[in-house]
Design a protein around this motif. Structure first.
Motif, mmCIF file in Angstrom:
data_model
loop_
_atom_site.group_PDB
_atom_site.id
_atom_site.type_symbol
_atom_site.label_atom_id
_atom_site.label_comp_id
_atom_site.label_asym_id
_atom_site.label_seq_id
_atom_site.Cartn_x
_atom_site.Cartn_y
_atom_site.Cartn_z
ATOM 1 N N ARG A 24 12.666 -6.461 -44.336
ATOM 2 C CA ARG A 24 11.649 -7.090 -45.193
ATOM 3 C C ARG A 24 10.594 -7.815 -44.343
ATOM 4 N N GLY A 25 11.052 -8.517 -43.315
ATOM 5 C CA GLY A 25 10.130 -9.268 -42.473
ATOM 6 C C GLY A 25 9.160 -8.378 -41.722
ATOM 7 N N LEU A 26 9.614 -7.194 -41.312
ATOM 8 C CA LEU A 26 8.705 -6.239 -40.677
ATOM 9 C C LEU A 26 7.791 -5.602 -41.712
ATOM 10 N N GLY A 27 8.349 -5.350 -42.892
ATOM 11 C CA GLY A 27 7.569 -4.725 -43.950
ATOM 12 C C GLY A 27 6.419 -5.585 -44.440
ATOM 13 N N GLU A 28 6.609 -6.889 -44.472
ATOM 14 C CA GLU A 28 5.538 -7.751 -44.980
ATOM 15 C C GLU A 28 4.308 -7.726 -44.090
ATOM 16 N N PHE A 29 4.460 -7.239 -42.860
ATOM 17 C CA PHE A 29 3.319 -7.123 -41.955
ATOM 18 C C PHE A 29 2.838 -5.679 -41.842
ATOM 19 N N GLY A 30 3.335 -4.822 -42.741
ATOM 20 C CA GLY A 30 2.792 -3.471 -42.847
ATOM 21 C C GLY A 30 3.530 -2.377 -42.107
ATOM 22 N N ALA A 31 4.637 -2.683 -41.450
ATOM 23 C CA ALA A 31 5.341 -1.681 -40.659
ATOM 24 C C ALA A 31 5.974 -0.602 -41.531
ATOM 25 N N THR A 32 6.119 0.567 -40.958
ATOM 26 C CA THR A 32 6.944 1.618 -41.544
ATOM 27 C C THR A 32 8.359 1.400 -41.039
ATOM 28 N N VAL A 33 9.294 1.154 -41.955
ATOM 29 C CA VAL A 33 10.642 0.746 -41.563
ATOM 30 C C VAL A 33 11.675 1.747 -42.058
ATOM 31 N N TYR A 34 12.410 2.334 -41.115
ATOM 32 C CA TYR A 34 13.554 3.168 -41.469
ATOM 33 C C TYR A 34 14.759 2.252 -41.645
ATOM 34 N N VAL A 35 15.225 2.186 -42.870
ATOM 35 C CA VAL A 35 16.332 1.312 -43.257
ATOM 36 C C VAL A 35 17.614 2.127 -43.145
#
Length: 281
Positions: A24-35
């Protein structure tokens, strides 16, 4: 405000807890995140975890402004980890951030023997699970990432650890696991430095995960309000990953509260968490 738009991150063990917060913390700054993780459905889990899954986390990453992509992966199986990185490269062509958060010891943490029990009275599986997914899995995922990042001449690897790597905490197997993670970070950093790929161990503080919130319902001594949010841990990683000068500190142990103080940001509730270094280092 930092911007990770276009950055590709892999977060292991992100169905719930700290891993979910990191995503979530990476996502809030726009990252593409493989969960990544094993939980696709939480129906077999305790009631307070039934709504957790890799898909739920991915949805939350997207809702915060990033791109969340759920990918089922058992990090105890090398072939599945290798397939994960192959898949990401086929879809994205790069890997910018790897966060090794998966930990096999969690299945033991709810058992009475995890605390205040001598190691000779604990099951051997406690050691095996700490090592298999907690040390070895970090090494395997980092090996896959390092091949990509060394070629790119860019990227960052974060290994989530804790103060048990410095002082006795919980039990012998736990402490050895965390100390091993810290040494793994330091030695990988040494070999990757010339490729401009920093590696760090990260020490969160006390984090109000789903488990801690549930535990607090049965223990009035636990102050959930004083704890860091899981997303705060992700914010810390985002700021370090955005720092083009991070390579100068490669190999070090970073503490979440101190990262926030250094870069000048707060938790999601506006609070400035305090470092536990003085008490636990």
């Amino acid at each position: 405000m930092i911007d990770l738009t276009g950055k590709v991150a892999i977060v292991t063990g992100a169905s719930r807890g700290v891993g979910k917060g990191i995503a979530r913390g990476l996502g809030e700054f726009g990252a593409t995140v493989y969960v990544t993780g094993r939980t696709e459905k939480g129906e077999h889990l305790p009631a307070f975890l039934k709504e957790t899954s890799i898909y739920q986390t991915a949805e939350e990453v997207t809702s915060l402004g990033g791109v969340g992509i759920a990918y089922r992966c058992n990090h105890a199986i090398d072939e599945e980890v290798e397939a994960l990185f192959t898949h990401v490269m086929e879809e994205q062509g790069k890997v910018d951030i790897l966060v090794n958060n998966a930990w096999g010891g969690g299945i033991h943490a709810w058992q009475a023997y995890f605390f205040h029990t001598p190691f000779w009275e604990q099951p051997i599986t406690l050691w095996d699970d700490n090592y298999q997914v907690g040390v070895r899995s970090n090494y395997v995922a980092s090996r896959c990432a390092a091949k990509i990042m060394a070629e790119q001449k860019s990227g960052i690897i974060i290994n989530v650890s804790f103060y048990g790597g410095r002082n006795y905490l919980n039990n012998v197997a736990y402490g050895v696991c965390k100390a091993s993670v810290d040494r793994l970070s330091a030695d990988m950093a040494y070999e990757l430095k010339d490729h401009h790929v920093p590696v760090f161990s990260l020490y969160p503080g006390q984090v109000r995960t789903e488990g801690m919130i549930e535990f607090a319902k049965h223990n009035e001594a636990i102050d959930i309000g004083a704890m860091e949010s899981p997303q705060f841990v992700g914010r810390c990683i985002a700021y370090v990953a955005n720092d083009h000068e991070a390579i100068k500190d490669t190999g070090k142990i970073l503490i979440t509260a101190e990262i926030a103080q250094h870069y000048g940001f707060t938790d999601v509730d506006g609070k400035q968490p305090k470092s536990l270094k003085a008490a636990l280092w």
